[in-house]
Design a protein around this motif. Structure first.
Motif, PDB file in Angstrom:
ATOM      1  N   ARG A 155       0.832  -1.209   0.000  1.00 47.08           N
ATOM      2  CA  ARG A 155       0.000   0.000   0.000  1.00 47.08           C
ATOM      3  C   ARG A 155       0.867   1.259   0.000  1.00 47.08           C
ATOM      4  O   ARG A 155       0.539   2.252  -0.662  1.00 47.08           O
ATOM      5  CB  ARG A 155      -0.932  -0.005   1.208  1.00 47.08           C
ATOM      6  N   LEU A 156       1.974   1.236   0.732  1.00 48.54           N
ATOM      7  CA  LEU A 156       2.876   2.393   0.743  1.00 48.54           C
ATOM      8  C   LEU A 156       3.461   2.637  -0.641  1.00 48.54           C
ATOM      9  O   LEU A 156       3.598   3.793  -1.077  1.00 48.54           O
ATOM     10  CB  LEU A 156       4.004   2.170   1.758  1.00 48.54           C
ATOM     11  N   ARG A 157       3.793   1.583  -1.336  1.00 49.21           N
ATOM     12  CA  ARG A 157       4.332   1.745  -2.693  1.00 49.21           C
ATOM     13  C   ARG A 157       3.291   2.325  -3.632  1.00 49.21           C
ATOM     14  O   ARG A 157       3.617   3.113  -4.530  1.00 49.21           O
ATOM     15  CB  ARG A 157       4.839   0.402  -3.205  1.00 49.21           C
ATOM     16  N   GLN A 158       2.031   1.931  -3.435  1.00 50.49           N
ATOM     17  CA  GLN A 158       0.961   2.512  -4.240  1.00 50.49           C
ATOM     18  C   GLN A 158       0.830   4.011  -3.971  1.00 50.49           C
ATOM     19  O   GLN A 158       0.443   4.783  -4.849  1.00 50.49           O
ATOM     20  CB  GLN A 158      -0.363   1.812  -3.949  1.00 50.49           C
ATOM     21  N   MET A 159       1.165   4.404  -2.745  1.00 50.13           N
ATOM     22  CA  MET A 159       1.106   5.822  -2.354  1.00 50.13           C
ATOM     23  C   MET A 159       2.390   6.554  -2.728  1.00 50.13           C
ATOM     24  O   MET A 159       2.599   7.698  -2.321  1.00 50.13           O
ATOM     25  CB  MET A 159       0.866   5.923  -0.843  1.00 50.13           C
ATOM     26  N   ARG A 160       3.297   5.872  -3.468  1.00 48.12           N
ATOM     27  CA  ARG A 160       4.580   6.427  -3.903  1.00 48.12           C
ATOM     28  C   ARG A 160       5.470   6.793  -2.711  1.00 48.12           C
ATOM     29  O   ARG A 160       6.180   7.796  -2.719  1.00 48.12           O
ATOM     30  CB  ARG A 160       4.365   7.641  -4.816  1.00 48.12           C
TER      31      ARG A 160
END
Length: 272
Positions: free
Chosen positions: A30-35
């Motif tokens: 999820r953090l990666r999706q949030m960049r």
């Protein structure tokens, strides 16, 4: 759903926060999706600041199941195999398994197939695991095969736990019997032997044999223990190295009362 405290980098700056997620890997995704570039070793479930998992130089079945299920999910979602292995290397808490996964990743990057890379670590990935992975690669269904492997490993671990639970009582009974027998031979019989010797009576043959065995055991207890230990190590070594010895020993075990039936049922369950 548990809450996780996380830290990550955005443009070179550290950011912190909390997030509800089913697992640590879900937080990272999820953090990666949030960049946001997550820092895996700074993501922890709230209230759990110390890991209770103890790894003594090995890889547990639980570690292998989690790895297999995660890499299956990643491949199914379209993530390249090398990238999946890289992510799992970063997330793996077991240092021994982390090193093995990293070696597998490097071998795949070097041109080996996934199955051939796994085959380099037979203590972790057995023949069944490696050959099914090879079949999955050849058929283009590696994610499906790995998912089925994870289910198989979970079922085998469940069977193993049930067998251990069922064997606790017999093992305790046998252990107590062996301890009592050792105490009788080493400490009780010599007392009676001195009594009979003082009386000067002629003992029955069976009684004399028992006394002689007790006397021999008391005088050579260290040699007996060393001989038993050497015998166990030798049998284990030959069982692993020699097919003929393995056949003879396994045939003997299958004929043992209770133990043979248990082994046979376990093997049939695994095969099925």
């Amino acid at each position: 759903m548990p809450a996780y405290a996380w830290e990550g980098r955005v443009g070179g700056k550290i950011q912190k926060g909390e997030m509800d997620a089913p697992s640590k890997s879900a937080v990272i995704a999820r953090l990666r999706q949030m960049r946001i570039k997550p820092i895996p070793n700074r993501i922890r479930e709230k209230g759990k600041f110390f890991s209770m998992n103890i790894h003594i130089g090995g890889v547990s079945t639980k570690d292998l199941v989690v790895f297999t299920r995660q890499i299956s999910t990643m491949i199914d979602s379209g993530l390249p195999l090398v990238r999946s292995l890289e992510v799992l290397t970063q997330q793996q808490p077991n240092p021994k398994f982390k090193e093995i996964i990293n070696q597998v990743k490097e071998d795949v990057e070097g041109g080996l197939t996934f199955a051939d890379s796994l085959a380099k670590h037979p203590k972790v990935f057995d023949n069944l695991y490696v050959n099914l992975a090879r079949a999955g690669e050849a058929g283009g269904v590696l994610d499906v095969v790995l998912l089925r492997l994870s289910v198989h490993l979970e079922k085998m671990e469940s069977i193993r736990r049930r067998i251990k639970s069922a064997m606790i009582y017999p093992v305790i009974v046998v252990s107590v019997a062996v301890i009592v027998l050792a105490v009788v031979i080493l400490f009780v019989i010599p007392v009676f032997a001195e009594l009979f010797e003082d009386l000067g009576t002629t003992l029955p043959a069976l009684t004399q044999v028992i006394i002689d065995v007790s006397l021999f055991a008391r005088q050579n207890i260290l040699y007996i223990i060393a001989a038993i230990a050497i015998l166990i190590v030798l049998i284990a070594f030959l069982h692993r190295k020699s097919y003929r010895v393995r056949r003879l020993l396994d045939a003997f075990l299958l004929r043992l009362w209770l133990v043979g039936s248990l082994i046979l049922k376990t093997v049939v369950a695994r095969f099925s």
